[in-house]
Motif scaffolding. Structure first.
Motif, PDB file in Angstrom:
ATOM      1  N   THR A   4       0.930  -1.275  -0.081  1.00 51.62           N
ATOM      2  CA  THR A   4      -0.027   0.214   0.130  1.00 51.62           C
ATOM      3  C   THR A   4       0.825   1.248   0.116  1.00 51.62           C
ATOM      4  O   THR A   4       0.575   2.108  -0.654  1.00 51.62           O
ATOM      5  N   LEU A   5       2.025   1.263   0.820  1.00 47.07           N
ATOM      6  CA  LEU A   5       2.897   2.534   0.783  1.00 47.07           C
ATOM      7  C   LEU A   5       3.551   2.539  -0.568  1.00 47.07           C
ATOM      8  O   LEU A   5       3.536   3.609  -1.041  1.00 47.07           O
ATOM      9  N   MET A   6       3.928   1.438  -1.216  1.00 46.72           N
ATOM     10  CA  MET A   6       4.669   1.964  -2.688  1.00 46.72           C
ATOM     11  C   MET A   6       3.509   2.194  -3.345  1.00 46.72           C
ATOM     12  O   MET A   6       3.771   3.225  -4.322  1.00 46.72           O
ATOM     13  N   HIS A   7       2.371   1.790  -3.523  1.00 47.55           N
ATOM     14  CA  HIS A   7       1.238   2.000  -4.296  1.00 47.55           C
ATOM     15  C   HIS A   7       1.017   3.658  -4.227  1.00 47.55           C
ATOM     16  O   HIS A   7       0.583   4.276  -5.272  1.00 47.55           O
ATOM     17  N   CYS A   8       0.907   4.011  -3.117  1.00 47.24           N
ATOM     18  CA  CYS A   8       0.900   5.354  -2.684  1.00 47.24           C
ATOM     19  C   CYS A   8       2.009   6.319  -3.207  1.00 47.24           C
ATOM     20  O   CYS A   8       1.640   7.365  -3.749  1.00 47.24           O
ATOM     21  N   LEU A   9       3.103   5.965  -2.872  1.00 42.44           N
ATOM     22  CA  LEU A   9       4.408   6.546  -3.319  1.00 42.44           C
ATOM     23  C   LEU A   9       4.222   6.867  -4.814  1.00 42.44           C
ATOM     24  O   LEU A   9       4.609   7.737  -5.521  1.00 42.44           O
ATOM     25  N   ALA A  10       3.962   5.853  -5.471  1.00 39.31           N
ATOM     26  CA  ALA A  10       4.067   5.702  -6.991  1.00 39.31           C
ATOM     27  C   ALA A  10       2.738   6.523  -7.686  1.00 39.31           C
ATOM     28  O   ALA A  10       2.703   6.542  -8.878  1.00 39.31           O
TER      29      ALA A  10
END
Length: 255
Positions: free
Chosen positions: A56-62
Motif C-alpha cells: 500500500t505504501l509503495m502504491h501510494c508513493l507511486a
C-alpha cells in the motif's frame, strides 16, 4: 516514525500518510501516519509481515493509489494535489515500474517492449543511454525475441530495461523476483544494484525475501501500517532477525 538521511536530495516522500480500506466492521487501516523519505541514487527495500502495509505504501508513493490523509511527493511535486491527467503524465514521464508478473506484451519483441513507454509518450530514447541500459541488462542478442522466446529471468530484465530507459526520477519494484528461481532472481537484483551504483538510479522495492532485501542500501520495516525500524547495509541474516521480531505484528489492524 520518520526515516531520513540528511543532505541527500529526495526522490520520493510520504508525509503523515493515512490509507483506510472499507467501512464499519470491515474497516482496515492500511497506513497510519506514515512519514518516510527515499533519497536519490539509493536502493531501498520495504519489508514487513503480510498485511503490514508495505505494498500500500509503495502504491501510494507511486501514484497508483490515493491517500486519505497526508501528502506524497515525487521529487518536488506533490502528487496528492494532481488531477488525473497530470498524475498520468507524471507516472509516464517520471516514474518507472517493475512488477512480479513482468507485464510484457506477448506480440511485441523485447526491443519493442522496452521502448513502449517512450513510444506512448512520443519520445525517442537517448541513443547513448539506450546502449548503456541494453548492455547492463545483457540482452543485446535477444532484442528481436518475443517474451515467449525468453526465460523468466530474461523477461524480467526486459521489464527492468523498460523501467530504466526513460530515466525516471524513481523506479518502484513490487516483488520483482517473486516469480523467478534463485539464479534468475540474483541476476535481476544484481542488475538493479548496478543501476543504482553505476548510473545513479533510485529504486524502491517491496519484497518479502531477506536475500533480495540484502541487495539494498537500506531496508525500511513496516508493521500494522507503521514504520517501526530500518537497517542500513543489510545482510540476509540481519534482515531475517528483524523480520522474526516483527512476527507478532502479522495482522492488519481492524477498527
Amino acid at each position: 516514525m520518520t526515516t531520513t538521511t540528511a543532505g541527500e536530495p529526495v526522490a520520493a516522500r510520504a508525509s503523515e500518510v493515512w490509507k483506510v480500506y472499507g467501512t464499519g466492521e470491515a474497516r482496515v487501516v492500511a497506513l497510519r501516519g506514515v512519514s518516510a523519505q527515499f533519497e536519490r541514487g539509493r536502493f531501498t527495500a520495504i519489508m514487513g509481515p503480510s498485511g503490514s502495509g508495505k505494498s500500500t505504501l509503495m502504491h501510494c508513493l507511486a501514484g497508483l493509489d490515493t491517500v486519505d490523509r497526508g501528502q506524497v511527493h515525487v521529487g518536488g511535486t506533490e502528487i496528492t494535489k494532481l488531477g488525473d491527467k497530470a498524475l498520468t503524465r507524471l507516472r509516464r514521464d517520471r516514474v518507472g515500474f517493475i512488477f512480479q508478473q513482468f507485464n510484457l506484451l506477448p506480440t511485441l519483441s523485447a526491443q519493442e517492449n522496452i521502448r513502449l513507454p517512450l513510444d506512448i509518450a512520443g519520445r525517442k530514447p537517448d541513443p547513448q543511454w539506450w546502449d548503456v541500459v541494453i548492455d547492463t541488462v545483457g540482452l543485446r542478442d535477444r532484442l528481436s525475441h518475443r517474451p515467449s522466446q525468453l526465460s523468466g529471468g530474461q523477461q524480467q530484465r526486459v521489464a527492468c530495461a523498460r523501467a530504466l530507459v526513460g530515466r525516471p526520477d524513481v523506479i518502484f519494484a513490487d516483488e520483482p523476483t517473486g516469480n523467478l528461481d534463485s539464479r534468475s532472481g540474483a541476476e535481476v537484483l544484481s542488475f538493479l544494484r548496478a543501476s543504482v551504483r553505476e548510473h545513479g538510479q533510485t529504486i524502491v522495492m517491496v519484497t518479502h525475501d531477506p536475500v533480495a532485501a540484502s541487495y539494498a542500501d537500506r531496508v525500511v520495516f513496516l508493521a500494522d501500517g507503521e514504520i517501526v525500524d530500518e537497517l542500513l547495509e543489510p545482510t540476509p541474516e540481519t534482515v531475517l532477525d528483524m523480520m522474526k521480531r516483527l512476527d507478532t505484528h502479522a495482522e492488519p489492524v481492524m477498527l
